[in-house]
Design a protein around this motif. Sequence first.
Motif, PDB file in Angstrom:
ATOM      1  N   ALA A   1     -12.807   4.955  -7.757  1.00  0.00           N
ATOM      2  CA  ALA A   1     -11.253   4.930  -7.600  1.00  0.00           C
ATOM      3  C   ALA A   1     -10.907   3.229  -7.468  1.00  0.00           C
ATOM      4  O   ALA A   1      -9.905   2.813  -8.188  1.00  0.00           O
ATOM      5  CB  ALA A   1     -10.481   5.650  -6.773  1.00  0.00           C
ATOM      6  N   GLY A   2     -11.656   2.722  -7.122  1.00  0.00           N
ATOM      7  CA  GLY A   2     -11.703   1.218  -6.745  1.00  0.00           C
ATOM      8  C   GLY A   2     -10.488   0.871  -6.020  1.00  0.00           C
ATOM      9  O   GLY A   2     -10.024  -0.571  -5.918  1.00  0.00           O
ATOM     10  N   VAL A   3     -10.237   1.620  -4.786  1.00  0.00           N
ATOM     11  CA  VAL A   3      -9.029   1.444  -4.038  1.00  0.00           C
ATOM     12  C   VAL A   3      -9.636   0.633  -2.668  1.00  0.00           C
ATOM     13  O   VAL A   3     -10.643   1.076  -2.326  1.00  0.00           O
ATOM     14  CB  VAL A   3      -8.396   2.569  -3.344  1.00  0.00           C
ATOM     15  CG1 VAL A   3      -7.399   2.504  -2.383  1.00  0.00           C
ATOM     16  CG2 VAL A   3      -7.833   3.287  -4.704  1.00  0.00           C
ATOM     17  N   ASP A   4      -9.247  -0.372  -2.380  1.00  0.00           N
ATOM     18  CA  ASP A   4      -9.621  -1.275  -1.281  1.00  0.00           C
ATOM     19  C   ASP A   4      -9.151  -0.771   0.089  1.00  0.00           C
ATOM     20  O   ASP A   4      -9.856  -0.282   0.957  1.00  0.00           O
ATOM     21  CB  ASP A   4      -9.108  -2.935  -1.331  1.00  0.00           C
ATOM     22  CG  ASP A   4     -10.128  -3.337  -2.429  1.00  0.00           C
ATOM     23  OD1 ASP A   4     -11.275  -3.242  -2.701  1.00  0.00           O
ATOM     24  OD2 ASP A   4      -9.323  -4.393  -2.878  1.00  0.00           O
ATOM     25  N   ASP A   5      -7.845  -0.257   0.155  1.00  0.00           N
ATOM     26  CA  ASP A   5      -7.393   0.038   1.487  1.00  0.00           C
ATOM     27  C   ASP A   5      -6.457   1.121   1.091  1.00  0.00           C
ATOM     28  O   ASP A   5      -5.253   1.111   0.154  1.00  0.00           O
ATOM     29  CB  ASP A   5      -6.593  -0.790   2.029  1.00  0.00           C
ATOM     30  CG  ASP A   5      -7.770  -1.788   2.676  1.00  0.00           C
ATOM     31  OD1 ASP A   5      -8.462  -1.613   3.568  1.00  0.00           O
ATOM     32  OD2 ASP A   5      -7.461  -3.240   2.287  1.00  0.00           O
ATOM     33  N   GLY A   6      -6.570   2.372   1.696  1.00  0.00           N
ATOM     34  CA  GLY A   6      -5.607   3.509   1.367  1.00  0.00           C
ATOM     35  C   GLY A   6      -5.757   4.678   2.211  1.00  0.00           C
ATOM     36  O   GLY A   6      -6.494   4.813   3.080  1.00  0.00           O
ATOM     37  N   LEU A   7      -5.615   5.908   1.252  1.00  0.00           N
ATOM     38  CA  LEU A   7      -5.881   7.300   1.953  1.00  0.00           C
ATOM     39  C   LEU A   7      -6.611   8.287   0.814  1.00  0.00           C
ATOM     40  O   LEU A   7      -6.119   8.199  -0.277  1.00  0.00           O
ATOM     41  CB  LEU A   7      -4.675   7.612   2.296  1.00  0.00           C
ATOM     42  CG  LEU A   7      -4.579   9.082   3.305  1.00  0.00           C
ATOM     43  CD1 LEU A   7      -5.000   8.680   4.590  1.00  0.00           C
ATOM     44  CD2 LEU A   7      -3.068   9.556   3.524  1.00  0.00           C
ATOM     45  N   CYS A   8      -7.419   8.808   1.440  1.00  0.00           N
ATOM     46  CA  CYS A   8      -8.133   9.823   0.594  1.00  0.00           C
ATOM     47  C   CYS A   8      -7.732  11.318   1.454  1.00  0.00           C
ATOM     48  O   CYS A   8      -7.947  11.354   2.445  1.00  0.00           O
ATOM     49  CB  CYS A   8      -9.467   9.965   0.693  1.00  0.00           C
ATOM     50  SG  CYS A   8     -10.367  11.112  -0.022  1.00  0.00           S
TER      51      CYS A   8
END
Length: 135
Positions: A28-35
């Motif tokens: 996904a390439g998300v650095d900071d977030g929520l799964c």
Amino acid sequence: MVKQLSVRTSGQGLHEVTAQVATLVRQAGVDDGLCTLFIRHTSASLLIQENADPTAKQDLERWLNRLVPEGDPFYRHDAEGPDDMPAHIKSALTATSLAVPIVEGKLGLGTWQGIYVWEHRRRGGERELVVHIGA
């Protein structure tokens, strides 16, 4: 990003899926977030639990089976066998969704934490998870 993850379980117990979820997070390439994970079944659930010592898993499995035994004459819902209603009760007592932070592109799990599908049916089967990854 929303993805489906198919998990094959071989029977009752905890089946670790941390690596598969971590791969989706990387993709996904998300650095900071929520799964966020959601299981699309009423006879299996999700759990974050210790992944270092297998006796922790074994103790949890034995404890839940003792709490919700098969063959209780109180159960009427048994169309799919003696594990039918106990599987639904176990799912109701545990979780059908989880949220794990994403920190610096990785799952923000603790050192000894893993993500598990908790299969409550004796025969197991193909389980579907919906995985949402967002910034």
